[in-house]
Enzyme design. Structure first.
Site: not given
Ligand code: NAD
Length: 489
Positions: A185-186, A261, A295, A392, A452
């Site tokens: 689920k992207p 993550e 992140c 963040e 990374s």
């Molecule tokens: P997000 O949590 O809003 O979304 C991430 C994913 O979750 C998306 O696919 C989104 O559609 C999905 N999602 C959102 N709400 C959901 C729910 N209620 N149920 C299921 N899925 C849901 O985050 P974002 O804004 O897309 O990405 C930024 C965040 O990701 C930052 O906090 C960043 O630090 C983190 N991140 C972490 C890593 C890591 O490896 N630790 C890597 C990249 C990004």
């Protein structure tokens, strides 16, 4: 960029439907949603807007394919990954263009992401044939302890928009190597790269149903029924800590295995004895990779007072000289932020710090549209009470504070719920080891602004997550250890 690839051509050849059971198809309800170009604010194209019903179909396909996929020889699984690595590498230009179009980062950064993302497939193709068990004689001598490692089963993989190719490959690679089927689920902002990746895996010979892709504009309602379905055996999530907490709570229902993550708040520490030019080089990578939307971005800078001025001057020079613009234009180094919300959040964080006494050395003001641009920004004298020091940022802003006492700095660096990464610049080996051992993060970069690496375990402590991705332990997230007690007379 090769002149044979145009934006229209790359969008045209990318699938726009859900991938379920080996077939790309429209959403059952026929709905679609728009994918935006953050550099212009215009719509690139529409993709299928999957529903809970579509997601359950995808789980049905993953579940049906699980036992034959688990029985597929490891060498065959490895060869599929290896071919996919090759195809990704050969098609770097078109994939990079697609990443830039929907996510915004520069073409140079997108190309680097393709290399990084593809490398997970090469790494896990090598791991697929090295899944080991164990055989021990009982301490009492009368039996044998046999361990086998088996695929955990169908997985739900949820990925963020900031690294639209490599976050999926970091999960799909080990899942394929371990013999798991999956539903990806992207993020709704960047579904196109995931769909192109799915097409490449099919071309590489991945059997129908092993990878299913559900794009949707309503992630919560669409994934929730899967998490409560007993056919699903694993959830691997990369995204915000806020959403991670919701998913961990939902996973309690069926005691679902999870890997998380989550968000970071990385300190970047420059000690008095550091090589300042090297530290500035490292800071540019740790801060500006992905336009600060990473992140593992350096979120807080702690500079020893003796070197603070030199470091700040050099960093400000480099940051203010960066070329900002649409990522598709060659030479651009800083693309737009992902959307208006993210740009406004970054602006609000900077305004809050300035109100509390921080000084702007460069940047500090959002560009007016079109597109969601925010300039590279350096702030000094950032008080610990400001939101910038705690949240963040996810943007191109470097908040600087100074220290003289190492222990006080360490306490400040660790004073966060996050524990993903920290960076330390020093030429003193004792200090490097002392700080690496005392920083409460899953990863530490010593004289290095980039941690990374597909061959290393990526992950966080505290509220930055559970589990590790990549390295020799990355595949463990997708395997169950089964113990067989063998009685021997
Ligand atoms: P997000 O949590 O809003 O979304 C991430 C994913 O979750 C998306 O696919 C989104 O559609 C999905 N999602 C959102 N709400 C959901 C729910 N209620 N149920 C299921 N899925 C849901 O985050 P974002 O804004 O897309 O990405 C930024 C965040 O990701 C930052 O906090 C960043 O630090 C983190 N991140 C972490 C890593 C890591 O490896 N630790 C890597 C990249 C990004």
């Amino acid at each position: 960029m090769s002149n044979t690839i145009t934006e229209a051509a790359v969008l045209n050849k990318t699938e726009k439907g859900l991938l379920i059971g080996g077939r790309f198809r429209a959403a059952a309800a026929g709905r679609t949603f728009a994918v935006e170009n953050p550099a212009t604010g215009t719509t690139l194209c529409e993709v299928a807007d999957g529903s809970a019903e579509d997601a359950l179909d995808a789980l049905g396909a993953a579940s049906a394919a699980q036992s034959s996929w688990a029985a597929t020889p490891p060498r065959e699984r490895a060869e599929i990954l290896r071919r996919a690595y090759q195809l990704l590498t050969e098609r770097t230009e078109e994939i990079a263009l697609l990443i830039t179009l929907e996510m915004g980062k520069s073409l140079a950064e997108s190309r680097a992401e393709v290399a990084y993302g593809a490398e997970f497939f090469r790494w896990f193709s090598e791991e697929a044939v090295r899944i080991r068990g164990d055989w021990t004689v009982n301490p009492g001598g009368s039996g044998r302890i046999v361990l086998m490692r088996q695929p955990v089963g169908p997985c739900l993989l949820i990925t963020p928009w900031n690294v639209p190719l490599a976050m999926p490959t970091r999960k799909i690679g080990p899942a394929i190597a371990a013999g798991c089927t999956m539903i990806l689920k992207p993020a709704e902002q960047t579904p196109l790269t995931a769909l192109m990746l799915a097409g490449i895996l099919a071309e590489a010979g991945l059997p129908d149903g092993v990878l299913n892709v559900v794009t949707t504009s309503s992630p919560g309602p669409v994934t929730e029924p899967l998490i409560h379905d007993e056919r699903l055996r694993k959830l691997s999530f990369t995204g915000s800590t806020e959403v991670g907490r919701i998913l961990i709570a939902s996973s309690a229902d069926k005691v679902l295995r999870t890997s998380m993550e989550l968000g970071g708040n990385g300190p970047f520490i420059v000690c008095a004895d550091a090589d300042i030019d090297a530290a500035v080089d490292g800071a540019m990578i740790a801060k500006m990779r992905n336009i600060g939307q990473a992140c593992i971005a350096a979120n807080r800078f702690y500079l020893h007072a003796d070197v603070a001025e030199e470091f700040t001057d050099k960093l400000t020079d480099r940051m203010s000289g960066m070329a900002v613009g649409s990522g598709v234009d060659e030479g651009v180094e800083v693309g737009p932020l992902i959307d208006a919300g993210q740009r406004d959040k970054v602006a609000a964080l900077v305004d809050d710090a300035v109100r509390r006494g921080a000084h702007i050395r460069t940047g500090g003001k959002a560009a007016s549209g079109p597109g969601y641009f925010y300039p590279p920004t350096v702030l000094t004298d950032v008080p610990s009470s400001s939101r910038l020091a705690r949240e963040e940022i996810f943007g191109p802003v470097a908040p600087i504070s100074t220290f003289t006492d190492e222990q006080e700095m360490l306490r400040a660096a660790n004073d966060t719920e996050s524990g993903l990464v920290s960076y330390v610049y020093t030429r003193d080996l004792d200090r490097a080891i002392r700080l690496a051992e005392n920083l409460e993060t899953g990863m530490v970069g010593i004289n290095q602004g980039l941690v990374s690496n597909p061959a290393a375990p990526f992950g966080g402590m505290k509220q930055s997550g559970l589990g590790r991705e990549g390295g020799s332990v990355g595949i463990d997230e997708y395997l169950e250890v089964k113990y067989v007690a063998v009685g021997v007379a």
